[in-house]
Design a protein around this motif. Structure first.
Motif, PDB file in Angstrom:
ATOM      1  N   PRO A 182       0.844  -1.205   0.000  1.00  0.00           N
ATOM      2  CA  PRO A 182       0.000   0.000   0.000  1.00  0.00           C
ATOM      3  C   PRO A 182       0.876   1.251   0.000  1.00  0.00           C
ATOM      4  N   ARG A 183       0.450   2.255  -0.749  1.00  0.00           N
ATOM      5  CA  ARG A 183       1.280   3.443  -0.957  1.00  0.00           C
ATOM      6  C   ARG A 183       0.706   4.707  -0.338  1.00  0.00           C
ATOM      7  N   PHE A 184      -0.586   4.730  -0.082  1.00  0.00           N
ATOM      8  CA  PHE A 184      -1.228   5.977   0.297  1.00  0.00           C
ATOM      9  C   PHE A 184      -1.690   5.932   1.746  1.00  0.00           C
ATOM     10  N   LYS A 185      -1.410   7.013   2.460  1.00  0.00           N
ATOM     11  CA  LYS A 185      -1.888   7.135   3.829  1.00  0.00           C
ATOM     12  C   LYS A 185      -3.414   7.094   3.837  1.00  0.00           C
ATOM     13  N   GLY A 186      -3.973   6.252   4.697  1.00  0.00           N
ATOM     14  CA  GLY A 186      -5.417   6.087   4.756  1.00  0.00           C
ATOM     15  C   GLY A 186      -5.941   4.896   3.987  1.00  0.00           C
ATOM     16  N   ALA A 187      -5.049   4.161   3.313  1.00  0.00           N
ATOM     17  CA  ALA A 187      -5.493   2.967   2.596  1.00  0.00           C
ATOM     18  C   ALA A 187      -6.074   1.948   3.585  1.00  0.00           C
ATOM     19  N   LYS A 188      -7.265   1.412   3.271  1.00  0.00           N
ATOM     20  CA  LYS A 188      -7.911   0.468   4.177  1.00  0.00           C
ATOM     21  C   LYS A 188      -7.269  -0.917   4.027  1.00  0.00           C
ATOM     22  N   LEU A 189      -6.755  -1.424   5.141  1.00  0.00           N
ATOM     23  CA  LEU A 189      -6.026  -2.679   5.123  1.00  0.00           C
ATOM     24  C   LEU A 189      -6.799  -3.833   5.756  1.00  0.00           C
ATOM     25  N   TRP A 190      -7.776  -3.510   6.609  1.00  0.00           N
ATOM     26  CA  TRP A 190      -8.531  -4.559   7.319  1.00  0.00           C
ATOM     27  C   TRP A 190      -9.750  -3.920   7.948  1.00  0.00           C
ATOM     28  N   HIS A 191     -10.843  -4.686   8.074  1.00  0.00           N
ATOM     29  CA  HIS A 191     -12.005  -4.153   8.784  1.00  0.00           C
ATOM     30  C   HIS A 191     -12.889  -5.295   9.264  1.00  0.00           C
ATOM     31  N   THR A 192     -13.673  -4.995  10.280  1.00  0.00           N
ATOM     32  CA  THR A 192     -14.712  -5.893  10.772  1.00  0.00           C
ATOM     33  C   THR A 192     -15.836  -5.039  11.311  1.00  0.00           C
ATOM     34  N   ASP A 193     -17.071  -5.555  11.298  1.00  0.00           N
ATOM     35  CA  ASP A 193     -18.186  -4.741  11.777  1.00  0.00           C
ATOM     36  C   ASP A 193     -19.160  -5.583  12.583  1.00  0.00           C
ATOM     37  N   LEU A 194     -20.003  -4.893  13.314  1.00  0.00           N
ATOM     38  CA  LEU A 194     -21.008  -5.509  14.172  1.00  0.00           C
ATOM     39  C   LEU A 194     -22.270  -4.664  14.098  1.00  0.00           C
ATOM     40  N   ARG A 195     -23.417  -5.339  13.920  1.00  0.00           N
ATOM     41  CA  ARG A 195     -24.712  -4.661  13.903  1.00  0.00           C
ATOM     42  C   ARG A 195     -25.516  -5.124  15.108  1.00  0.00           C
ATOM     43  N   VAL A 196     -26.051  -4.169  15.851  1.00  0.00           N
ATOM     44  CA  VAL A 196     -26.773  -4.468  17.080  1.00  0.00           C
ATOM     45  C   VAL A 196     -28.173  -3.853  17.000  1.00  0.00           C
ATOM     46  N   LEU A 197     -29.196  -4.669  17.137  1.00  0.00           N
ATOM     47  CA  LEU A 197     -30.559  -4.166  17.178  1.00  0.00           C
ATOM     48  C   LEU A 197     -30.812  -3.548  18.548  1.00  0.00           C
ATOM     49  N   ILE A 198     -31.350  -2.336  18.563  1.00  0.00           N
ATOM     50  CA  ILE A 198     -31.666  -1.706  19.848  1.00  0.00           C
ATOM     51  C   ILE A 198     -33.182  -1.645  20.006  1.00  0.00           C
ATOM     52  N   GLU A 199     -33.629  -1.898  21.213  1.00  0.00           N
ATOM     53  CA  GLU A 199     -35.060  -2.012  21.519  1.00  0.00           C
ATOM     54  C   GLU A 199     -35.712  -3.041  20.615  1.00  0.00           C
ATOM     55  N   ASP A 200     -34.985  -4.124  20.301  1.00  0.00           N
ATOM     56  CA  ASP A 200     -35.518  -5.176  19.429  1.00  0.00           C
ATOM     57  C   ASP A 200     -35.999  -4.592  18.104  1.00  0.00           C
ATOM     58  N   SER A 201     -35.145  -3.708  17.512  1.00  0.00           N
ATOM     59  CA  SER A 201     -35.469  -3.017  16.260  1.00  0.00           C
ATOM     60  C   SER A 201     -36.792  -2.285  16.378  1.00  0.00           C
ATOM     61  N   GLY A 202     -36.832  -1.350  17.324  1.00  0.00           N
ATOM     62  CA  GLY A 202     -38.084  -0.756  17.755  1.00  0.00           C
ATOM     63  C   GLY A 202     -38.829   0.098  16.756  1.00  0.00           C
ATOM     64  N   GLY A 203     -38.375   0.224  15.510  1.00  0.00           N
ATOM     65  CA  GLY A 203     -39.135   0.964  14.524  1.00  0.00           C
ATOM     66  C   GLY A 203     -39.355   2.403  14.937  1.00  0.00           C
ATOM     67  N   SER A 204     -40.593   2.875  14.816  1.00  0.00           N
ATOM     68  CA  SER A 204     -40.867   4.281  15.065  1.00  0.00           C
ATOM     69  C   SER A 204     -41.486   4.524  16.438  1.00  0.00           C
ATOM     70  N   ARG A 205     -41.104   3.756  17.415  1.00  0.00           N
ATOM     71  CA  ARG A 205     -41.517   4.077  18.767  1.00  0.00           C
ATOM     72  C   ARG A 205     -40.748   5.305  19.249  1.00  0.00           C
ATOM     73  N   PHE A 206     -41.279   5.958  20.257  1.00  0.00           N
ATOM     74  CA  PHE A 206     -40.589   7.129  20.776  1.00  0.00           C
ATOM     75  C   PHE A 206     -40.779   7.188  22.280  1.00  0.00           C
ATOM     76  N   PRO A 207     -39.877   7.881  22.976  1.00  0.00           N
ATOM     77  CA  PRO A 207     -39.918   7.895  24.437  1.00  0.00           C
ATOM     78  C   PRO A 207     -41.153   8.599  24.976  1.00  0.00           C
ATOM     79  N   ILE A 208     -41.758   8.024  26.010  1.00  0.00           N
ATOM     80  CA  ILE A 208     -42.884   8.622  26.706  1.00  0.00           C
ATOM     81  C   ILE A 208     -42.507   8.758  28.175  1.00  0.00           C
ATOM     82  N   GLU A 209     -42.714   9.940  28.718  1.00  0.00           N
ATOM     83  CA  GLU A 209     -42.334  10.183  30.106  1.00  0.00           C
ATOM     84  C   GLU A 209     -43.522  10.745  30.882  1.00  0.00           C
ATOM     85  N   LEU A 210     -43.868  10.084  31.989  1.00  0.00           N
ATOM     86  CA  LEU A 210     -44.892  10.582  32.901  1.00  0.00           C
ATOM     87  C   LEU A 210     -44.205  11.508  33.897  1.00  0.00           C
ATOM     88  N   THR A 211     -44.547  12.793  33.856  1.00  0.00           N
ATOM     89  CA  THR A 211     -43.807  13.761  34.664  1.00  0.00           C
ATOM     90  C   THR A 211     -44.732  14.870  35.174  1.00  0.00           C
TER      91      THR A 211
END
Length: 302
Positions: A139-168
């Motif tokens: 590789p010759r150029f600074k920033g050349a991608k040499l290796w990668h790995t990724d992880l995907r995590v569902l939050i709120e069990d892929s909660g779709g368009s739910r939104f926070p509700i607060e009793l206050t």
């Protein structure tokens, strides 16, 4: 002339050791991060991290570069949003790996209100130097991608368009403000339909009104229908007021306020175009609001 991108050597998996991902609330113990993040809401900020170790001698062999001068950059990329591709990504942390530092920890803080549907985490190893040595395939150029790995995590069990509700208590939260005596209050930014629906729409229910508070806690379906209809009405009317509404909602990303508004319009006014909906709103406001209220009806529980 067409430029051809020539291949270059990259890192083998033998060169990189990655620890288990960990996550936790700021100041609290970390725990292993799995494919689903449970028991979390948008009020909670998080910290996520992973340790990475490079076998620099093996890396030098992989890249045909001198181990004594080899420098690599480890980058933690964080993204969020529904769908196969995250809508929002950024480089959250960068650490240099070289002969003196072969192990680093990549970590970052995650503001809860910015997250939506899933969390995307990626580690990239990039070339930092040298850039003028090695063989023809190094590789010759600074920033050349040499290796990668990724992880995907569902939050709120892929909660779709739910939104926070607060009793206050509105007396405590909105003292002296117009909304102090309202049964509920929807907080959102009408100027940003690109924002994640789940992270940028918040509903407050007034705990000072005992009947409303109790019906809300009991899950009263008519009350919830009225609340959802209010959210729908605010967003639909704001969208209809846009000058170029015909194209306004077409390009919004999955999980955004704009996309959810488009779904609500199609549900409440099926088969109607902007002009006919606008005429209905002006000439028959009762029918306009009743259509939205009917569309907000909650389905029967299984």
């Amino acid at each position: 002339m067409r430029r051809v991108a020539l291949p270059f050597l990259t890192l083998s998996d033998d060169s990189v050791v990655l620890s288990d991902w960990t996550i936790g609330e700021p100041g609290e113990p970390r725990f292993p991060l799995g494919e689903i993040l449970e028991d979390w809401d948008y009020e909670k900020d998080l910290e996520v991290g992973v340790d990475i170790t490079i076998d620099l001698d093996q890396a030098a062999l992989d890249l045909a570069l001198d181990a004594t001068s080899l420098k690599l950059a480890a980058v933690l990329v964080v993204g969020t949003g529904a769908g196969s591709l995250p809508r929002v990504t950024h480089n959250a942390c960068i650490k240099i790996l070289d002969r003196d530092e072969t192990s680093v920890r990549l970590e970052t803080a995650l503001a809860g209100h910015t997250l939506s549907s899933q969390l995307y985490l990626e580690v990239r190893i990039l070339l930092d130097g040298p850039t003028a040595s090695g063989n023809q395939l190094s590789p010759r150029f600074k920033g050349a991608k040499l290796w990668h790995t990724d992880l995907r995590v569902l939050i709120e069990d892929s909660g779709g368009s739910r939104f926070p509700i607060e009793l206050t208590s509105f007396t405590d939260s909105f003292q002296g403000m117009p909304e102090q005596n309202a049964p509920w209050y929807v907080q959102w930014d009408p100027s940003n339909f690109h924002a994640d629906f789940g992270g940028n729409v918040r509903l407050y229910v007034n705990a000072d009104i005992e009947e409303i508070a109790q019906r809300f806690v009991d899950g009263d379906r008519l009350l919830l229908q009225a609340i959802v209809a209010d959210v729908m009405t605010q967003m639909i009317t704001t969208a209809l007021d846009q000058e170029n509404e015909d194209d306004f909602l077409v390009s919004f990303e999955e999980g955004s306020i704009g996309q959810q508004t488009r779904i609500w319009i199609e549900t409440a006014f099926s088969g109607q175009n902007r002009q006919s909906i606008s005429v209905l709103r002006r000439s028959y406001p009762g029918r306009f609001h009743a259509s939205i209220l009917a569309a907000a009806e909650l389905g029967d529980e299984e």
